[in-house]
Structure formats: structure tokens, C-alpha cells
Design an enzyme around this catalytic site. Structure first.
Site, PDB file in Angstrom:
ATOM      1  N   CYS A 107     -46.134  -0.667 -52.370  1.00 11.59           N
ATOM      2  CA  CYS A 107     -45.210  -1.343 -53.208  1.00 11.59           C
ATOM      3  C   CYS A 107     -45.508  -2.025 -54.268  1.00 11.59           C
ATOM      4  O   CYS A 107     -44.997  -2.490 -55.202  1.00 11.59           O
ATOM      5  CB  CYS A 107     -44.162  -2.031 -52.252  1.00 11.59           C
ATOM      6  SG  CYS A 107     -43.424  -1.014 -50.922  1.00 11.59           S
ATOM      7  N   HIS A 226     -39.577  -6.490 -56.339  1.00 15.48           N
ATOM      8  CA  HIS A 226     -39.510  -5.340 -55.549  1.00 15.48           C
ATOM      9  C   HIS A 226     -38.491  -5.280 -54.766  1.00 15.48           C
ATOM     10  O   HIS A 226     -37.943  -5.982 -54.203  1.00 15.48           O
ATOM     11  CB  HIS A 226     -40.889  -5.399 -54.647  1.00 15.48           C
ATOM     12  CG  HIS A 226     -40.913  -4.301 -53.670  1.00 15.48           C
ATOM     13  ND1 HIS A 226     -40.614  -2.732 -54.102  1.00 15.48           N
ATOM     14  CD2 HIS A 226     -41.082  -4.321 -52.148  1.00 15.48           C
ATOM     15  CE1 HIS A 226     -40.765  -2.196 -53.175  1.00 15.48           C
ATOM     16  NE2 HIS A 226     -41.000  -2.960 -52.014  1.00 15.48           N
ATOM     17  N   ASN A 256     -35.959   1.619 -51.135  1.00 15.31           N
ATOM     18  CA  ASN A 256     -37.192   1.094 -51.444  1.00 15.31           C
ATOM     19  C   ASN A 256     -37.828   2.034 -51.815  1.00 15.31           C
ATOM     20  O   ASN A 256     -38.274   2.959 -51.066  1.00 15.31           O
ATOM     21  CB  ASN A 256     -37.753   0.303 -49.880  1.00 15.31           C
ATOM     22  CG  ASN A 256     -39.228  -0.068 -50.108  1.00 15.31           C
ATOM     23  OD1 ASN A 256     -39.585   0.046 -51.433  1.00 15.31           O
ATOM     24  ND2 ASN A 256     -39.676  -0.933 -49.423  1.00 15.31           N
TER      25      ASN A 256
HETATM   26  N1  ACO Z   1     -29.126   1.376 -37.373  1.00 21.19           N
HETATM   27  C1  ACO Z   1     -28.772   0.749 -36.488  1.00 21.19           C
HETATM   28  N2  ACO Z   1     -29.488  -0.360 -35.962  1.00 21.19           N
HETATM   29  C2  ACO Z   1     -30.970  -0.457 -36.159  1.00 21.19           C
HETATM   30  C3  ACO Z   1     -31.348   0.237 -37.337  1.00 21.19           C
HETATM   31  C4  ACO Z   1     -30.710   1.194 -37.874  1.00 21.19           C
HETATM   32  N3  ACO Z   1     -31.189   1.812 -39.076  1.00 21.19           N
HETATM   33  N4  ACO Z   1     -32.627  -0.094 -37.443  1.00 21.19           N
HETATM   34  C5  ACO Z   1     -33.035  -1.250 -36.530  1.00 21.19           C
HETATM   35  N5  ACO Z   1     -31.730  -1.299 -35.464  1.00 21.19           N
HETATM   36  C6  ACO Z   1     -31.551  -2.061 -34.577  1.00 21.19           C
HETATM   37  C7  ACO Z   1     -32.736  -2.624 -33.697  1.00 21.19           C
HETATM   38  O1  ACO Z   1     -33.200  -1.756 -32.937  1.00 21.19           O
HETATM   39  C8  ACO Z   1     -32.386  -4.030 -33.128  1.00 21.19           C
HETATM   40  O2  ACO Z   1     -31.718  -3.750 -32.067  1.00 21.19           O
HETATM   41  P1  ACO Z   1     -31.883  -4.641 -30.744  1.00 21.19           P
HETATM   42  O3  ACO Z   1     -31.373  -5.897 -31.105  1.00 21.19           O
HETATM   43  O4  ACO Z   1     -30.932  -4.089 -29.744  1.00 21.19           O
HETATM   44  O5  ACO Z   1     -33.377  -4.504 -30.572  1.00 21.19           O
HETATM   45  C9  ACO Z   1     -31.532  -4.590 -34.220  1.00 21.19           C
HETATM   46  O6  ACO Z   1     -31.040  -3.344 -35.015  1.00 21.19           O
HETATM   47  C10 ACO Z   1     -31.894  -5.599 -35.277  1.00 21.19           C
HETATM   48  O7  ACO Z   1     -33.090  -5.061 -35.644  1.00 21.19           O
HETATM   49  P2  ACO Z   1     -33.950  -5.959 -36.371  1.00 21.19           P
HETATM   50  O8  ACO Z   1     -35.609  -5.220 -36.646  1.00 21.19           O
HETATM   51  O9  ACO Z   1     -34.029  -7.453 -35.984  1.00 21.19           O
HETATM   52  O10 ACO Z   1     -33.342  -5.945 -38.050  1.00 21.19           O
HETATM   53  P3  ACO Z   1     -33.602  -6.750 -38.960  1.00 21.19           P
HETATM   54  O11 ACO Z   1     -32.453  -7.593 -39.273  1.00 21.19           O
HETATM   55  O12 ACO Z   1     -34.968  -7.371 -39.178  1.00 21.19           O
HETATM   56  O13 ACO Z   1     -33.546  -5.800 -40.202  1.00 21.19           O
HETATM   57  C11 ACO Z   1     -35.220  -4.527 -41.510  1.00 21.19           C
HETATM   58  C12 ACO Z   1     -34.539  -4.574 -40.018  1.00 21.19           C
HETATM   59  C13 ACO Z   1     -34.052  -4.003 -42.531  1.00 21.19           C
HETATM   60  C14 ACO Z   1     -36.308  -3.450 -41.480  1.00 21.19           C
HETATM   61  C15 ACO Z   1     -35.858  -5.794 -42.081  1.00 21.19           C
HETATM   62  O14 ACO Z   1     -36.628  -6.383 -41.048  1.00 21.19           O
HETATM   63  C16 ACO Z   1     -36.666  -5.679 -43.265  1.00 21.19           C
HETATM   64  O15 ACO Z   1     -35.988  -5.386 -44.426  1.00 21.19           O
HETATM   65  N6  ACO Z   1     -37.808  -5.844 -43.305  1.00 21.19           N
HETATM   66  C17 ACO Z   1     -38.808  -5.718 -44.511  1.00 21.19           C
HETATM   67  C18 ACO Z   1     -38.929  -4.076 -44.690  1.00 21.19           C
HETATM   68  C19 ACO Z   1     -39.715  -4.194 -45.964  1.00 21.19           C
HETATM   69  O16 ACO Z   1     -39.588  -4.953 -47.111  1.00 21.19           O
HETATM   70  N7  ACO Z   1     -40.717  -3.044 -46.211  1.00 21.19           N
HETATM   71  C20 ACO Z   1     -41.190  -2.987 -47.262  1.00 21.19           C
HETATM   72  C21 ACO Z   1     -42.400  -2.038 -47.269  1.00 21.19           C
HETATM   73  S1  ACO Z   1     -43.224  -2.525 -48.830  1.00 21.19           S
HETATM   74  C22 ACO Z   1     -44.504  -1.110 -48.673  1.00 21.19           C
HETATM   75  O17 ACO Z   1     -45.596  -1.340 -48.821  1.00 21.19           O
HETATM   76  C23 ACO Z   1     -44.139   0.431 -48.515  1.00 21.19           C
END
Ligand code: ACO
Length: 297
Positions: A107, A226, A256
Site C-alpha cells: 500500500c 491511504h 483498500n
Molecule cells: N464480518 C463479520 N464479522 C467479522 C468480520 C466480517 N467481515 N471480520 C471479522 N469479524 C469479527 C471477528 O471475527 C471478531 O469476532 P469475535 O469478537 O467474535 O472474535 C469481531 O468481528 C471483531 O473483529 P476485530 O478484528 O476485532 O475487528 P476490528 O474492529 O479490529 O476490525 C479490521 C477489523 C476492519 C480488519 C480492522 O482491524 C482494520 O481495518 N485493520 C487494518 C487493516 C488495514 O489497514 N490493512 C491495510 C493493509 S495495507 C497493505 O499493505 C495491503
């Protein structure tokens, strides 16, 4: 020294994927995806990364003789040799005095390419910088924690070296687990770790730009950061006490798109940019890495 953006274009993909698509194949909901990420839809490409990049390069306007550098940022290219940048050089019949290379910084790649171009170019020389991603080809569609987040896309620019304000910050923190992908594998991400990294380190990177340039945050006109998650943008804005209205946003429509995220945003919001505006670019991704730029438009 800095960069002037002479042209900015993007590819318009047709295959729009709404959140509803995932609710049919995974245990997820439109409400979860929107509230946790800000994403409503994204596009999946039928074309390959190199097809998109060559199509984009053909749309750009530039003086062939002035191009000294072609960089293509991607972590999802189907091509190893020749590089996509080398292919563009051949297909567009660019001059031979041209360094052409693909770069993989996930990214962070497009802002990284901007920083490399500014260091490489001499007065009056130009570069073509393109980012193209087909992340749909490396997603595990049985993993709800990653597959709902990403989209495909391609955009690029022509830049020329100039004498305006240009301050950068670039960082790489070794971390193999937070975001990784080996050849032939799906992308794997520890979402929470990446989230914590971004909201901790990106504001610090942008603060460094203020310190080095002496520019006050009140004087910033636009932030092109980003587009990974609207909550990350909100947190960066509040940690910096930098008005969220200055942050350009399109993560709702594209998800993303990794390296392509910043140039797609630029292509869609370029009418907001005026000569003399103070603009911040900042991207974070695998590495884990961050590249930030403060420049005068
Ligand atoms: N639908 C429903 N529930 C989900 C989903 C989904 N798609 N995905 C995860 N959950 C659940 C999890 O299993 C978890 O359940 P649990 O509480 O029973 O264990 C709950 O939702 C909460 O999950 P978290 O991981 O705590 O959710 P969070 O609020 O942290 O959001 C997310 C997750 C969106 C991935 C967030 O952490 C995020 O945006 N992270 C950054 C990702 C990012 O920026 N990536 C960049 C990549 S850059 C590159 O170089 C490619």
C-alpha cells in the site's frame, strides 16, 4: 526541490462489487463492513495488472523525450519479467534513456514512487508513476477478516521535477506477520496489528513533516492518505488535531486498493487542488512501512 503533477488519470473498472456479494458467501453483514471499515463497495478487475497499467499509460499525456523514469507500484502483478514498467516502455515506444522498474511496497508503493522520482529526476525531467493492483486474485474468499476489505484498481501520473516545497518521511519497521504473502499464496493480514500500527505511527510520520518544513497544520489544505479504513483516517485526524474535512475520502466506493489507493483518490479529487495548496500524502502498508510527503501543489 519537489514535483509538479502534469497529468493524473485512472482506469474506470466496470465490475462493481457491493457488500451484499459477501453476505451471500460469508458470515458477514453490510452493517458490519460499513461500520468497521466505511466500505460500501469495491471494484474487481477482469484485466490483468499489466493490461491495466499499459491502458493507463496510454491515457497519460507527456513529452516522450522528457521521460527518464517509469515506476509501476504493485504487489499483485501477474508478471515477473519483463517488468510492467519495462513493458510500458516498449508498448509506448518511450525513449531509451529511461530507467523502468516495478516496485513492491504494497500500500505504500505509490507515495514511495513519488519520493524515489523526486530524488532521481533532474530539473525539467519527467517520470511516469503508475500503481495497479488486482488484489481479488490473491484473496481467500472464505476469510471474512480480509476478503471484504480490498478492491482492484489502477491510476497514474506524470510528474516533473520543480523547485517547490517538498519534505518527506519514510520508514520501514520489520514485521513479517502483520501483512504477508508468498508466491502462490493468499494475502494474510493480522488486521488489528495493522490498525494499531497505522494509528500510532502515521500521525508521528506526519508530525515529522510539520517539524521539518516549519509549516503549521492550520496551513494544510488537503490530506491524501491511504484509503484502508475510515476509522483509521478518523483516528489519524484526531491524533493530529487536523480537521477531518481536509482528508480526501473514497474508501467507501473502492475499499483498500493498496498501492492504487492514493493515485485513484488523486484522480477523483484533483479538481479540489489549486496552485500553492499545501498537500500531505501519506501511505502505510506491508513491511511494515510508511511514506509521507508534504508538498506545495
Ligand atoms: N464480518 C463479520 N464479522 C467479522 C468480520 C466480517 N467481515 N471480520 C471479522 N469479524 C469479527 C471477528 O471475527 C471478531 O469476532 P469475535 O469478537 O467474535 O472474535 C469481531 O468481528 C471483531 O473483529 P476485530 O478484528 O476485532 O475487528 P476490528 O474492529 O479490529 O476490525 C479490521 C477489523 C476492519 C480488519 C480492522 O482491524 C482494520 O481495518 N485493520 C487494518 C487493516 C488495514 O489497514 N490493512 C491495510 C493493509 S495495507 C497493505 O499493505 C495491503
Amino acid at each position: 526541490m519537489g514535483l509538479k503533477f502534469l497529468d493524473i488519470k485512472k482506469i474506470d473498472l466496470e465490475n462493481k462489487i457491493e457488500n451484499e456479494y459477501f453476505t451471500k458467501i460469508l458470515d458477514t453483514s453490510d452493517e458490519w463492513i460499513k461500520s468497521r471499515t466505511g466500505i460500501s463497495s469495491r471494484y474487481f478487475a477482469k484485466e490483468s495488472v499489466s493490461d491495466m497499467a499499459v491502458e493507463l499509460a496510454n491515457k497519460l499525456n507527456f513529452d516522450r523525450e522528457k521521460i527518464r523514469l517509469v515506476l509501476v507500484a504493485s504487489f499483485t502483478s501477474e508478471r515477473i519479467l519483463p517488468s510492467v514498467a519495462g513493458l510500458i516502455n516498449e508498448k509506448l515506444n518511450l525513449n531509451e534513456n529511461c530507467l523502468s522498474a516495478d516496485i513492491n511496497m504494497a500500500c505504500t508503493g505509490f507515495v514511495g514512487a513519488m519520493i524515489l522520482a523526486e530524488r532521481f529526476l533532474r530539473d525539467g525531467e519527467c517520470a511516469i508513476l503508475i500503481a495497479a493492483e488486482k488484489i481479488s486474485s490473491v484473496l481467500d474468499f472464505s476469510d471474512r477478516t480480509t476478503s471484504v476489505l480490498f478492491g482492484d484498481g489502477c491510476a497514474g501520473v506524470v510528474v516533473e521535477k520543480n523547485n517547490k516545497l517538498w519534505v518527506t518521511d519514510e520508514k520501514t519497521y520489520g514485521d513479517e506477520k502483520a501483512l504477508s504473502m508468498r508466491k502462490g499464496e493468499f494475502v494474510s493480514m493480522q488486521g488489528k496489528d495493522v490498525y494499531r500500527f497505522a494509528v500510532d505511527k502515521v500521525p508521528k510520520s506526519i508530525e515529522k513533516l510539520f517539524e521539518e518544513s516549519g509549516i503549521e497544520k492550520e496551513d494544510i489544505d488537503h490530506v491524501f492518505a491511504h484509503q484502508a479504513n475510515i476509522r483509521i483516517l478518523d483516528q489519524i485526524s484526531s491524533k493530529l488535531d487536523l480537521d477531518i474535512d481536509k482528508f480526501m475520502v473514497n474508501v467507501d466506493k473502492h475499499g483498500n486498493t493498496s498501492a492504487a489507493s492514493v493515485p485513484i483518490l488523486l484522480a477523483e479529487k484533483k479538481e479540489f487542488l489549486k496552485d500553492g495548496d499545501k498537500v500531505i500524502f501519506s501511505a502505510f502498508g506491508a513491511g511494515l512501512s510508511i511514506c509521507s510527503v508534504l508538498m506545495e501543489w
